[in-house]
Design a protein around this motif. Sequence first.
Motif, PDB file in Angstrom:
ATOM      1  N   ASP A 129       0.891  -1.287   0.041  1.00  0.00           N
ATOM      2  CA  ASP A 129       0.060   0.093  -0.077  1.00  0.00           C
ATOM      3  C   ASP A 129       0.863   1.287  -0.064  1.00  0.00           C
ATOM      4  N   TRP A 130       2.264   1.184  -0.226  1.00  0.00           N
ATOM      5  CA  TRP A 130       2.841   2.224  -0.287  1.00  0.00           C
ATOM      6  C   TRP A 130       4.111   2.354  -1.222  1.00  0.00           C
ATOM      7  N   ASP A 131       4.701   3.430  -1.429  1.00  0.00           N
ATOM      8  CA  ASP A 131       5.412   3.632  -2.825  1.00  0.00           C
ATOM      9  C   ASP A 131       6.888   3.147  -2.337  1.00  0.00           C
ATOM     10  N   PRO A 132       7.663   3.041  -3.319  1.00  0.00           N
ATOM     11  CA  PRO A 132       9.096   2.790  -3.157  1.00  0.00           C
ATOM     12  C   PRO A 132       9.788   3.671  -2.366  1.00  0.00           C
ATOM     13  N   ALA A 133       9.397   4.861  -2.484  1.00  0.00           N
ATOM     14  CA  ALA A 133      10.292   6.177  -1.791  1.00  0.00           C
ATOM     15  C   ALA A 133      10.061   5.617  -0.154  1.00  0.00           C
ATOM     16  N   THR A 134       8.760   5.154   0.123  1.00  0.00           N
ATOM     17  CA  THR A 134       8.261   4.962   1.484  1.00  0.00           C
ATOM     18  C   THR A 134       9.314   3.923   1.961  1.00  0.00           C
ATOM     19  N   THR A 135       9.396   2.967   1.284  1.00  0.00           N
ATOM     20  CA  THR A 135      10.288   1.689   1.666  1.00  0.00           C
ATOM     21  C   THR A 135      11.886   2.180   1.743  1.00  0.00           C
ATOM     22  N   TYR A 136      12.150   3.021   0.796  1.00  0.00           N
ATOM     23  CA  TYR A 136      13.501   3.642   1.059  1.00  0.00           C
ATOM     24  C   TYR A 136      13.760   4.289   2.233  1.00  0.00           C
ATOM     25  N   ARG A 137      12.698   5.043   2.788  1.00  0.00           N
ATOM     26  CA  ARG A 137      12.786   5.954   4.038  1.00  0.00           C
ATOM     27  C   ARG A 137      13.072   5.289   5.079  1.00  0.00           C
ATOM     28  N   ASN A 138      12.058   3.909   4.944  1.00  0.00           N
ATOM     29  CA  ASN A 138      12.055   2.964   6.309  1.00  0.00           C
ATOM     30  C   ASN A 138      13.261   2.164   6.326  1.00  0.00           C
ATOM     31  N   LEU A 139      13.966   1.759   5.195  1.00  0.00           N
ATOM     32  CA  LEU A 139      15.186   1.099   5.050  1.00  0.00           C
ATOM     33  C   LEU A 139      16.086   1.882   5.858  1.00  0.00           C
ATOM     34  N   VAL A 140      16.248   3.175   5.555  1.00  0.00           N
ATOM     35  CA  VAL A 140      17.292   4.176   6.098  1.00  0.00           C
ATOM     36  C   VAL A 140      17.168   4.236   7.592  1.00  0.00           C
ATOM     37  N   LYS A 141      15.745   4.257   7.817  1.00  0.00           N
ATOM     38  CA  LYS A 141      15.313   4.493   9.439  1.00  0.00           C
ATOM     39  C   LYS A 141      15.629   3.303  10.041  1.00  0.00           C
ATOM     40  N   LEU A 142      15.606   2.192   9.398  1.00  0.00           N
ATOM     41  CA  LEU A 142      16.252   0.869  10.103  1.00  0.00           C
ATOM     42  C   LEU A 142      17.669   0.792  10.203  1.00  0.00           C
ATOM     43  N   ARG A 143      18.193   1.202   9.088  1.00  0.00           N
ATOM     44  CA  ARG A 143      19.781   1.314   9.121  1.00  0.00           C
ATOM     45  C   ARG A 143      20.246   2.199  10.209  1.00  0.00           C
ATOM     46  N   ASP A 144      19.663   3.340  10.199  1.00  0.00           N
ATOM     47  CA  ASP A 144      20.071   4.326  11.296  1.00  0.00           C
ATOM     48  C   ASP A 144      20.226   3.847  12.605  1.00  0.00           C
ATOM     49  N   ALA A 145      18.795   3.222  12.865  1.00  0.00           N
ATOM     50  CA  ALA A 145      18.778   2.402  14.378  1.00  0.00           C
ATOM     51  C   ALA A 145      19.454   1.306  14.459  1.00  0.00           C
ATOM     52  N   GLY A 146      20.331   0.857  13.511  1.00  0.00           N
ATOM     53  CA  GLY A 146      21.194  -0.280  13.705  1.00  0.00           C
ATOM     54  C   GLY A 146      20.450  -1.436  13.379  1.00  0.00           C
ATOM     55  N   LEU A 147      19.204  -1.673  12.952  1.00  0.00           N
ATOM     56  CA  LEU A 147      18.603  -2.927  12.724  1.00  0.00           C
ATOM     57  C   LEU A 147      18.774  -3.483  11.442  1.00  0.00           C
ATOM     58  N   ALA A 148      19.200  -2.885  10.217  1.00  0.00           N
ATOM     59  CA  ALA A 148      19.648  -3.350   9.270  1.00  0.00           C
ATOM     60  C   ALA A 148      20.606  -2.490   8.591  1.00  0.00           C
ATOM     61  N   PRO A 149      21.895  -2.940   9.036  1.00  0.00           N
ATOM     62  CA  PRO A 149      23.188  -2.348   8.529  1.00  0.00           C
ATOM     63  C   PRO A 149      23.361  -2.588   7.301  1.00  0.00           C
ATOM     64  N   VAL A 150      24.063  -1.730   6.640  1.00  0.00           N
ATOM     65  CA  VAL A 150      24.668  -1.957   5.030  1.00  0.00           C
ATOM     66  C   VAL A 150      25.925  -2.821   5.347  1.00  0.00           C
ATOM     67  N   VAL A 151      25.698  -4.095   4.760  1.00  0.00           N
ATOM     68  CA  VAL A 151      26.776  -4.884   4.826  1.00  0.00           C
ATOM     69  C   VAL A 151      27.455  -5.096   3.646  1.00  0.00           C
ATOM     70  N   SER A 152      27.335  -4.702   2.435  1.00  0.00           N
ATOM     71  CA  SER A 152      27.666  -4.936   1.219  1.00  0.00           C
ATOM     72  C   SER A 152      27.659  -3.743   0.263  1.00  0.00           C
ATOM     73  N   ARG A 153      28.664  -3.242  -0.229  1.00  0.00           N
ATOM     74  CA  ARG A 153      28.847  -2.022  -1.298  1.00  0.00           C
ATOM     75  C   ARG A 153      29.126  -2.553  -2.542  1.00  0.00           C
ATOM     76  N   VAL A 154      28.907  -3.778  -2.848  1.00  0.00           N
ATOM     77  CA  VAL A 154      29.407  -4.384  -4.315  1.00  0.00           C
ATOM     78  C   VAL A 154      28.780  -3.519  -5.450  1.00  0.00           C
ATOM     79  N   ASP A 155      29.642  -3.083  -6.234  1.00  0.00           N
ATOM     80  CA  ASP A 155      29.078  -2.499  -7.370  1.00  0.00           C
ATOM     81  C   ASP A 155      28.804  -1.106  -7.041  1.00  0.00           C
ATOM     82  N   GLY A 156      29.127  -0.364  -6.067  1.00  0.00           N
ATOM     83  CA  GLY A 156      28.730   0.951  -5.462  1.00  0.00           C
ATOM     84  C   GLY A 156      27.075   0.831  -4.992  1.00  0.00           C
TER      85      GLY A 156
END
Length: 144
Positions: free
Chosen positions: A50-77
């Motif tokens: 029910d929400w758009d990809p931008a909302t998913t992205y914002r929440n992903l970033v929120k979870l990342r900042d909270a330490g729940l979903a860290p960036v663990v790979s930067r392959v290919d940038g």
Amino acid sequence: MGLTKDEALQRLRTRGLRATAPRLAVLRVLSEATGPLSHSEVVQRLGEVDWDPATTYRNLVKLRDAGLAPVVSRVDGMDRYALSGERDAEHRHPHFLCEDCGRVACLPDELTESLSVDGPWGESIRKAMVQLLGACPDCLAQPG
Ligand SMILES: [Zn+2]
Ligand SMILES: [Zn+2]
């Protein structure tokens, strides 16, 4: 081996985050993945929501900042996220990007153990994000 809804709620609560539908859904997708996922891969796996990809992205970033979903790979940038708190949560193992199907797989630690050294490079190598590129076994197995 996905998170149950209760486990996902618990994780959000311990970080002081409200349990919104997008956050719960993103946590579920990450918990069901066998490797780290990019934003677009998370969107793809969410399917129809029910929400758009931008909302998913914002929440992903929120979870990342909270330490729940860290960036663990930067392959290919490209940033790829994984659930924290799992065994091997920091994904200090090498990752493999398949140039054919685009999937990123977690590889066994043993592949980099031979790189262990003492001295000035020791810590650098422990922290390195090792990325291998090529064709994954599934793609290699495909005829043609
Ligand atoms: Zn592949
Ligand atoms: Zn990994």
